[in-house]
Design a protein around this motif. Sequence first.
Motif, PDB file in Angstrom:
ATOM      1  N   VAL A   1     -34.970 -15.941 -18.470  1.00 49.49           N
ATOM      2  CA  VAL A   1     -34.365 -16.040 -19.798  1.00 49.49           C
ATOM      3  C   VAL A   1     -34.415 -14.682 -20.503  1.00 49.49           C
ATOM      4  CG1 VAL A   1     -34.354 -17.288 -21.988  1.00 49.49           C
ATOM      5  CG2 VAL A   1     -35.043 -18.476 -19.900  1.00 49.49           C
ATOM      6  N   THR A   2     -35.488 -13.944 -20.303  1.00 47.32           N
ATOM      7  CA  THR A   2     -35.590 -12.610 -20.894  1.00 47.32           C
ATOM      8  C   THR A   2     -34.486 -11.701 -20.357  1.00 47.32           C
ATOM      9  OG1 THR A   2     -37.987 -12.901 -21.085  1.00 47.32           O
ATOM     10  CG2 THR A   2     -37.139 -10.662 -21.315  1.00 47.32           C
ATOM     11  N   MET A   3     -34.196 -11.806 -19.069  1.00 50.66           N
ATOM     12  CA  MET A   3     -33.093 -11.032 -18.487  1.00 50.66           C
ATOM     13  C   MET A   3     -31.762 -11.407 -19.143  1.00 50.66           C
ATOM     14  SD  MET A   3     -33.729  -8.845 -15.907  1.00 50.66           S
ATOM     15  CE  MET A   3     -32.255  -8.898 -14.898  1.00 50.66           C
ATOM     16  N   LEU A   4     -31.571 -12.685 -19.371  1.00 54.93           N
ATOM     17  CA  LEU A   4     -30.342 -13.144 -20.024  1.00 54.93           C
ATOM     18  C   LEU A   4     -30.219 -12.529 -21.415  1.00 54.93           C
ATOM     19  CD1 LEU A   4     -27.840 -14.987 -20.179  1.00 54.93           C
ATOM     20  CD2 LEU A   4     -29.358 -16.799 -20.944  1.00 54.93           C
ATOM     21  N   ILE A   5     -31.310 -12.545 -22.173  1.00 53.96           N
ATOM     22  CA  ILE A   5     -31.312 -11.951 -23.519  1.00 53.96           C
ATOM     23  C   ILE A   5     -31.023 -10.449 -23.432  1.00 53.96           C
ATOM     24  CG2 ILE A   5     -32.733 -11.439 -25.556  1.00 53.96           C
ATOM     25  CD1 ILE A   5     -32.185 -14.373 -25.459  1.00 53.96           C
ATOM     26  N   LEU A   6     -31.660  -9.775 -22.492  1.00 52.68           N
ATOM     27  CA  LEU A   6     -31.463  -8.332 -22.330  1.00 52.68           C
ATOM     28  C   LEU A   6     -29.989  -8.002 -22.074  1.00 52.68           C
ATOM     29  CD1 LEU A   6     -32.685  -5.443 -21.951  1.00 52.68           C
ATOM     30  CD2 LEU A   6     -32.886  -5.997 -19.526  1.00 52.68           C
ATOM     31  N   TYR A   7     -29.356  -8.750 -21.205  1.00 52.62           N
ATOM     32  CA  TYR A   7     -27.963  -8.451 -20.876  1.00 52.62           C
ATOM     33  C   TYR A   7     -26.976  -9.022 -21.881  1.00 52.62           C
ATOM     34  CZ  TYR A   7     -28.967  -5.969 -16.639  1.00 52.62           C
ATOM     35  OH  TYR A   7     -29.405  -5.007 -15.761  1.00 52.62           O
ATOM     36  N   ARG A   8     -27.392  -9.978 -22.662  1.00 54.52           N
ATOM     37  CA  ARG A   8     -26.491 -10.557 -23.664  1.00 54.52           C
ATOM     38  C   ARG A   8     -26.551  -9.784 -24.982  1.00 54.52           C
ATOM     39  NH1 ARG A   8     -23.068 -14.819 -24.146  1.00 54.52           N
ATOM     40  NH2 ARG A   8     -23.043 -15.947 -26.103  1.00 54.52           N
ATOM     41  N   TRP A   9     -27.768  -9.424 -25.428  1.00 52.87           N
ATOM     42  CA  TRP A   9     -27.919  -8.823 -26.750  1.00 52.87           C
ATOM     43  C   TRP A   9     -28.602  -7.463 -26.761  1.00 52.87           C
ATOM     44  CZ3 TRP A   9     -29.635 -14.300 -27.398  1.00 52.87           C
ATOM     45  CH2 TRP A   9     -28.579 -15.103 -27.805  1.00 52.87           C
ATOM     46  N   GLY A  10     -29.203  -7.047 -25.656  1.00 56.50           N
ATOM     47  CA  GLY A  10     -29.792  -5.713 -25.607  1.00 56.50           C
ATOM     48  C   GLY A  10     -31.315  -5.705 -25.672  1.00 56.50           C
ATOM     49  N   GLY A  11     -31.855  -4.487 -25.586  1.00 59.60           N
ATOM     50  CA  GLY A  11     -33.290  -4.275 -25.480  1.00 59.60           C
ATOM     51  C   GLY A  11     -34.100  -4.696 -26.689  1.00 59.60           C
ATOM     52  N   LYS A  12     -33.601  -4.437 -27.897  1.00 64.12           N
ATOM     53  CA  LYS A  12     -34.363  -4.792 -29.104  1.00 64.12           C
ATOM     54  C   LYS A  12     -34.535  -6.298 -29.218  1.00 64.12           C
ATOM     55  CE  LYS A  12     -33.071  -0.757 -31.800  1.00 64.12           C
ATOM     56  NZ  LYS A  12     -32.320  -0.245 -32.943  1.00 64.12           N
TER      57      LYS A  12
ATOM     58  N   CYS B   1     -42.486  -3.710 -19.204  1.00 66.59           N
ATOM     59  CA  CYS B   1     -41.336  -4.309 -18.540  1.00 66.59           C
ATOM     60  C   CYS B   1     -40.048  -4.135 -19.341  1.00 66.59           C
ATOM     61  CB  CYS B   1     -41.631  -5.799 -18.315  1.00 66.59           C
ATOM     62  SG  CYS B   1     -40.282  -6.735 -17.610  1.00 66.59           S
ATOM     63  N   ILE B   2     -40.063  -4.505 -20.611  1.00 66.34           N
ATOM     64  CA  ILE B   2     -38.854  -4.452 -21.436  1.00 66.34           C
ATOM     65  C   ILE B   2     -38.384  -3.012 -21.628  1.00 66.34           C
ATOM     66  CG2 ILE B   2     -37.921  -4.868 -23.757  1.00 66.34           C
ATOM     67  CD1 ILE B   2     -38.084  -7.399 -22.135  1.00 66.34           C
ATOM     68  N   ILE B   3     -39.310  -2.117 -21.889  1.00 64.20           N
ATOM     69  CA  ILE B   3     -38.919  -0.710 -22.077  1.00 64.20           C
ATOM     70  C   ILE B   3     -38.268  -0.180 -20.806  1.00 64.20           C
ATOM     71  CG2 ILE B   3     -39.799   1.636 -22.383  1.00 64.20           C
ATOM     72  CD1 ILE B   3     -41.838   0.411 -24.392  1.00 64.20           C
ATOM     73  N   THR B   4     -38.893  -0.430 -19.673  1.00 62.35           N
ATOM     74  CA  THR B   4     -38.357   0.055 -18.397  1.00 62.35           C
ATOM     75  C   THR B   4     -37.007  -0.581 -18.086  1.00 62.35           C
ATOM     76  OG1 THR B   4     -40.607   0.341 -17.582  1.00 62.35           O
ATOM     77  CG2 THR B   4     -38.859   0.324 -15.950  1.00 62.35           C
ATOM     78  N   MET B   5     -36.899  -1.899 -18.264  1.00 62.77           N
ATOM     79  CA  MET B   5     -35.633  -2.574 -17.958  1.00 62.77           C
ATOM     80  C   MET B   5     -34.517  -2.101 -18.887  1.00 62.77           C
ATOM     81  SD  MET B   5     -36.568  -6.458 -16.674  1.00 62.77           S
ATOM     82  CE  MET B   5     -36.579  -7.130 -18.298  1.00 62.77           C
TER      83      MET B   5
END
Length: 166
Positions: A43-54, A87-91
Amino acid sequence: MNTRKITEFGLLLAVSLVLAYFESLLPVMIAVPGVKLGIANIVTMLILYRWGGKQAFFFMTLRIVMAGFLFSGITGILYSFAGGVFCIITMSVMKKFPFFSKMGVSMVGAVFHNLGQILIAVIVMENVHILYYFPVLCLTGLISGFAVGYISVLLIKRFELMFPKE
């Protein structure tokens, strides 16, 4: 945030908590202490690709705090948050490079999640020799990151078809 985005965010947070609960029920099938699949990170990956890192960072923080209080306690929150930050910063950085696929981003994120957790363990236990365990965590991180990435790729495609961006 508009109402639609808040609703999607809340539903995805609920889904990730259910996945975290499910994972907490799974017996440790690997003889490697501290290894988890990390299925809530789909789900975190989905959020990252849908709305971005922040937004992914905000989501990860909420999920870790809520799941920690529900399933693992303060220590779990500390270790998970340290790993999540790495993880989030790197991704977020890797996502910007076109030669990194979603699966590659997930795999790198999983390895850096393990790095964050092992660095906290070194600090908490005051023992630098814990770092000898990192190669094992790298291997398991690559495997779980591959699995999470594979599922994330499928989910992101489906989610975008079902819920197109405004």
